[in-house]
Design a protein around this motif. Structure first.
Motif, PDB file in Angstrom:
ATOM      1  N   TRP A 162      -5.456   6.857   1.794  1.00  0.00           N
ATOM      2  CA  TRP A 162      -5.125   8.115   1.116  1.00  0.00           C
ATOM      3  C   TRP A 162      -5.359   9.308   2.028  1.00  0.00           C
ATOM      4  O   TRP A 162      -4.503  10.206   2.141  1.00  0.00           O
ATOM      5  CB  TRP A 162      -5.943   8.259  -0.158  1.00  0.00           C
ATOM      6  N   LYS A 163      -6.500   9.349   2.690  1.00  0.00           N
ATOM      7  CA  LYS A 163      -6.806  10.486   3.565  1.00  0.00           C
ATOM      8  C   LYS A 163      -5.796  10.585   4.703  1.00  0.00           C
ATOM      9  O   LYS A 163      -5.400  11.695   5.114  1.00  0.00           O
ATOM     10  CB  LYS A 163      -8.232  10.363   4.093  1.00  0.00           C
ATOM     11  N   GLU A 170      -2.038   6.267  -9.352  1.00  0.00           N
ATOM     12  CA  GLU A 170      -3.158   6.203  -8.413  1.00  0.00           C
ATOM     13  C   GLU A 170      -3.407   7.540  -7.730  1.00  0.00           C
ATOM     14  O   GLU A 170      -4.555   7.867  -7.397  1.00  0.00           O
ATOM     15  CB  GLU A 170      -2.906   5.112  -7.366  1.00  0.00           C
ATOM     16  N   SER A 171      -2.349   8.329  -7.531  1.00  0.00           N
ATOM     17  CA  SER A 171      -2.530   9.620  -6.865  1.00  0.00           C
ATOM     18  C   SER A 171      -3.493  10.511  -7.640  1.00  0.00           C
ATOM     19  O   SER A 171      -4.205  11.329  -7.058  1.00  0.00           O
ATOM     20  CB  SER A 171      -1.179  10.328  -6.697  1.00  0.00           C
ATOM     21  N   TYR A 178       1.480   5.110  -1.047  1.00  0.00           N
ATOM     22  CA  TYR A 178       0.751   6.336  -1.365  1.00  0.00           C
ATOM     23  C   TYR A 178       1.743   7.448  -1.665  1.00  0.00           C
ATOM     24  O   TYR A 178       2.621   7.747  -0.850  1.00  0.00           O
ATOM     25  CB  TYR A 178      -0.142   6.771  -0.201  1.00  0.00           C
ATOM     26  N   TYR A 202      -7.028   9.311  -6.635  1.00  0.00           N
ATOM     27  CA  TYR A 202      -7.377   9.732  -5.271  1.00  0.00           C
ATOM     28  C   TYR A 202      -7.699  11.214  -5.211  1.00  0.00           C
ATOM     29  O   TYR A 202      -8.682  11.636  -4.583  1.00  0.00           O
ATOM     30  CB  TYR A 202      -6.211   9.439  -4.323  1.00  0.00           C
ATOM     31  N   GLN A 203      -6.868  12.030  -5.868  1.00  0.00           N
ATOM     32  CA  GLN A 203      -7.106  13.474  -5.834  1.00  0.00           C
ATOM     33  C   GLN A 203      -8.414  13.830  -6.537  1.00  0.00           C
ATOM     34  O   GLN A 203      -9.145  14.724  -6.093  1.00  0.00           O
ATOM     35  CB  GLN A 203      -5.934  14.207  -6.499  1.00  0.00           C
ATOM     36  N   ASP A 210     -11.315  13.198  -4.245  1.00  0.00           N
ATOM     37  CA  ASP A 210     -11.484  14.300  -3.290  1.00  0.00           C
ATOM     38  C   ASP A 210     -12.294  15.440  -3.908  1.00  0.00           C
ATOM     39  O   ASP A 210     -13.181  16.024  -3.265  1.00  0.00           O
ATOM     40  CB  ASP A 210     -10.116  14.835  -2.855  1.00  0.00           C
ATOM     41  N   VAL A 252       1.738  11.366  -2.264  1.00  0.00           N
ATOM     42  CA  VAL A 252       0.993  12.627  -2.211  1.00  0.00           C
ATOM     43  C   VAL A 252       1.861  13.664  -2.926  1.00  0.00           C
ATOM     44  O   VAL A 252       2.841  14.161  -2.370  1.00  0.00           O
ATOM     45  CB  VAL A 252       0.712  13.061  -0.759  1.00  0.00           C
ATOM     46  N   MET A 288      -9.272   4.569   0.138  1.00  0.00           N
ATOM     47  CA  MET A 288      -9.490   5.989   0.396  1.00  0.00           C
ATOM     48  C   MET A 288      -9.107   6.360   1.825  1.00  0.00           C
ATOM     49  O   MET A 288      -8.598   7.465   2.068  1.00  0.00           O
ATOM     50  CB  MET A 288     -10.947   6.373   0.120  1.00  0.00           C
ATOM     51  N   SER A 313       0.858  -1.190   0.000  1.00  0.00           N
ATOM     52  CA  SER A 313       0.000   0.000   0.000  1.00  0.00           C
ATOM     53  C   SER A 313       0.893   1.239   0.000  1.00  0.00           C
ATOM     54  O   SER A 313       1.236   1.793   1.055  1.00  0.00           O
ATOM     55  CB  SER A 313      -0.928  -0.002   1.215  1.00  0.00           C
TER      56      SER A 313
END
Length: 495
Positions: free
Chosen positions: A485-486, A380-381, A341, A384-385, A388, A343, A482, A339
């Motif tokens: 991600w958060k 993937e970012s 992530y 995710y963005q 949002d 950002v 998610m 996993s």
């Protein structure tokens, strides 16, 4: 081939020109990259001469490759990177400083000062924007305050301001026209989107003389004619829109509730809210989607600063890939048990966070993490963005029926990325058959104004689907991803 339109698409990393036939299909393309300048951390600049010289070159290239006569070009349409700021001499046309790019964060302290003085609500109420370095107004102020003699010259009426569209039109017309359109004006922090005019109070606060500002016109309007020597005969410039608004037009998102997202250097999602501007509760932007016949149509917009730029970072910063297309191949080989992530807050976080001081971070690294996992995390970012942004839009303005996202931009060509986007959204993602939607939007504005192209209804009917991506991910997995991600975003925030 009468009725063809030359569309200029001046972007953050390259200038492009596309000739479209009267059937809305691209005939030829010219493209040229130019140098990015990073003089300090968080600063991003372009050489104004590069913006113009590459634009002129790709226009000639596209016209030559089209194998049609210049007399067959009905009009020119322009779309451009928004918020990027230029100041130049009214008489000589020479810039006083490099173009300060929309990604640039040098005015963060000035924005914080204005917010501390309680001015944030005033700017948001009038412009629909937030007090953030992203927008043009504080960039103009910085140039006037930091370039020797610039403020005095501006006060004497010797200097003018423009976003990239204004700079190109000035060059194309030989300095005859200092104009912009309503969409670009609406991104400056100086334009009242309710009254549809420059706002004297906001200009005074920012310290920008109103004599510097261009005339604001509709998106489909008379912006002047080109110098005869450029293309062999004068050509009328009849359409202008900032890149994200042009993509909204090109995607035929003319009805309230329609949503599009463009994946270029950054990612920008817009939802058409009709004739009424909607004030966001989630720090989205209220902006002008387009203005035709003096009537503005509004949108809510979410801006992500880094999308395709994350792939460029893999290529240029880390050397993991040699070209962008390799990212999907690597991502398909990634270990799904990890996993990871990313950002990508390389220049801060955009909507809905608006954290200018955040910087990029990677979470979940192990000894087994390799290039494939970095590639997957970068792609993937983007999903995710976007999630949002869509969540914030739906909370601000609920349209009836299922949300369907229309996508375009370079990353939209990646089936892997678009499938993940659909999965993480839990909603269909539609990719059009004509991928050049940003340029197409500018072309339609110009073509319809010239009378050579049809109006909204027929143009909308010609929008065709290339592929629909439908969600395949289980809700439990979507929720788990998610949540991770958060958590990663929370850890990345500057406060």
């Amino acid at each position: 081939m009468a009725g063809a339109v030359l569309a200029i698409d001046q972007g953050t990393t390259s200038s492009r020109a596309i000739v479209f036939g009267s059937n809305f299909q691209p005939i030829s393309v010219g493209q040229m990259e130019f140098t990015q300048h990073f003089p300090k951390s968080g600063w991003v600049e372009h050489d104004p001469d590069d913006l113009w010289s590459t634009t002129a070159a790709v226009c000639r290239e596209a016209l030559e490759r089209a194998h049609i006569g210049v007399e067959d070009i009905a009009a020119i349409g322009i779309t451009n990177q928004r918020e990027t700021t230029l100041v130049w001499d009214r008489k000589t046309g020479r810039p006083v400083y490099n173009a300060i790019v929309w990604q640039d964060r040098r005015t963060a302290d000035f924005c914080a000062k204005l917010r501390s003085e309680g001015l944030g609500d005033l700017f948001t109420e009038k412009t629909g924007l937030l007090l953030d370095p992203y927008f043009s107004g504080t960039k103009v102020s910085w140039i006037l305050n930091n370039v020797e003699g610039a403020r005095e010259r501006a006060e004497r009426g010797e200097l003018v301001f423009g976003t990239v569209d204004s700079w190109l039109i000035w060059q194309l017309t030989g300095g005859e026209r200092h104009v912009t359109d309503a969409t670009n004006a609406s991104r400056t922090l100086m334009f009242n989107i309710h009254d549809n005019c420059w706002d004297e109070e906001l200009c005074r606060i920012l310290g920008v003389p109103m004599s510097m500002l261009p005339e604001v016109k509709d998106c489909a309007d008379d912006f002047g004619v080109t110098r005869p020597d450029l293309f062999g005969k004068p050509l009328p410039i009849l359409g202008v829109a900032g890149d994200q608004q042009a993509a909204t037009v090109g995607q035929a998102c003319f009805e309230p509730g329609m949503v599009k997202s463009t994946y270029g250097t950054g990612c920008f999602a817009l939802i058409n809210t009709g004739s009424t501007p909607v004030r966001s509760r989630n720090r989205l932007l209220t902006t002008i989607a387009y203005r035709l016949d003096g009537k503005p149509t509004y949108a809510l917009e979410g801006s992500i600063f880094v999308a395709g730029a994350a792939v460029q970072w893999l290529r240029d910063g880390l050397g993991i890939i040699s070209e962008a297309a390799h990212t999907q191949v690597l991502a398909e080989k990634a270990d799904r048990e990890q996993s990871i992530y990313l950002v990508p807050a390389f220049v801060g976080l955009g909507a809905p966070h608006w954290d200018a001081d955040a910087r990029g971070a990677i979470f979940g690294l192990t000894r087994a993490t390799g290039p494939a996992d970095f590639a997957r995390a970068a792609l993937e970012s983007v999903g995710y963005q976007t999630r949002d942004l869509i969540d914030a839009m739906q909370d601000d303005w609920s349209a009836s029926g299922e949300t369907v996202l229309r996508v375009d931009g370079g990353m939209a060509a990646s089936d892997w990325t678009m499938q993940f986007l659909s999965d993480i959204l839990g909603a269909p993602v539609d990719r059009p058959s004509v991928a050049e939607t940003t340029a197409l939007g500018a072309a339609w504005l110009a073509g319809s104004r010239s009378g050579a192209w049809p109006g909204q209804a027929e143009f909308s009917s010609k929008w065709h689907l290339d592929r629909r991506f439908s969600p395949e991910m289980e809700e439990a997995e979507r929720s788990r991803l998610m949540a991770g991600w958060k958590d990663a975003v929370t850890r990345t925030r500057s406060s």
